[in-house]
Design an enzyme around this catalytic site. Sequence first.
Site, mmCIF file in Angstrom:
data_model
loop_
_atom_site.group_PDB
_atom_site.id
_atom_site.type_symbol
_atom_site.label_atom_id
_atom_site.label_comp_id
_atom_site.label_asym_id
_atom_site.label_seq_id
_atom_site.Cartn_x
_atom_site.Cartn_y
_atom_site.Cartn_z
ATOM 1 N N SER A 8 -23.582 -73.452 66.372
ATOM 2 C CA SER A 8 -22.130 -73.674 65.376
ATOM 3 C C SER A 8 -22.363 -73.079 63.150
ATOM 4 O O SER A 8 -23.429 -74.137 63.407
ATOM 5 C CB SER A 8 -21.244 -74.694 65.304
ATOM 6 O OG SER A 8 -20.138 -74.176 64.274
ATOM 7 N N TYR A 14 -17.684 -83.483 64.262
ATOM 8 C CA TYR A 14 -18.776 -82.217 65.388
ATOM 9 C C TYR A 14 -20.217 -81.228 64.227
ATOM 10 O O TYR A 14 -20.695 -80.993 65.195
ATOM 11 C CB TYR A 14 -17.319 -81.374 65.124
ATOM 12 C CG TYR A 14 -17.602 -79.981 65.940
ATOM 13 C CD1 TYR A 14 -17.401 -80.178 66.712
ATOM 14 C CD2 TYR A 14 -17.860 -78.852 64.446
ATOM 15 C CE1 TYR A 14 -17.876 -79.113 67.592
ATOM 16 C CE2 TYR A 14 -17.818 -77.284 65.503
ATOM 17 C CZ TYR A 14 -18.042 -77.618 66.892
ATOM 18 O OH TYR A 14 -18.207 -76.424 67.463
#
Length: 271
Positions: free
Chosen positions: A133, A146
């Site tokens: 990401s 995360y």
Amino acid sequence: MKKTVLITGSSAGIGKATAIHFAERNFNVIATMRNPDKGYDLAAMPNIHVHQMDVTDSSSVCVAIAYGIKTFGSIDVLVNNAGIGVLGAFEATEDKLIQAQFDTNVYGVMHTIKSILPHFRSKRDGTIINISSGVGIIPIPMQSLYDATKFTIEGFSESLSYELATLGISVKIVLPGAVKSDFFKSLITADISAYPDYTAYQNKVLENVRRSNETTGADPAMVASIIFRAATDDKKRLRYMAGKDISLFSKIRRVIPESLFMRLVKKNFEG
């Protein structure tokens, strides 16, 4: 010879778009997901085989990989896309959610790779694509857990790429920026009812993150095209940016002072 790709987390979003993209380009696609009932529409498409797989369950991982090898004779590409997101104030996040975040996003990736490596090693060929990401290189507020899993995948993948290259196996990382998908709807948010000091900040930041994904996020199909390129371009490249936002921010970070860059992040997500 027709090639085969196994994709984790294929029920929606990037995973589903990737399954369709590869199938339309004449790959055999093993679209795996925890609940195969969610893949009924994929199962009706040519070249796509939906199979149950939970990356946190090592036995189901082995069964899915064995199915792919038995059905098609070989698996050529593994796309590690399955993931969950735990957002919100770290202090307020329950230990079981911290564990779940790492079980899926880190250990699930590692288990899946470890399970397919004997097959790739035996044929001295194979491509592993780990979906990281933009927050794996540029962390943002209220996503400490995360972001930590994606930073881990970055370091793990880069190091792993050296040792597997000696066996003819490629490791690549795709970094999506903001994406319009159902992923945000499935995010788990820390319960801050007992931590009122965080309430205003968490609500403001998470609303800005949600708005960014919904209004300026890239189409999952675009990310799928980058994943396909990484799988088929035969380049020794490690990282592939998927989105104008992450491409721009990663370039800016390299050329401005850290303090200035952090102010830029604060402005984007706290404003």
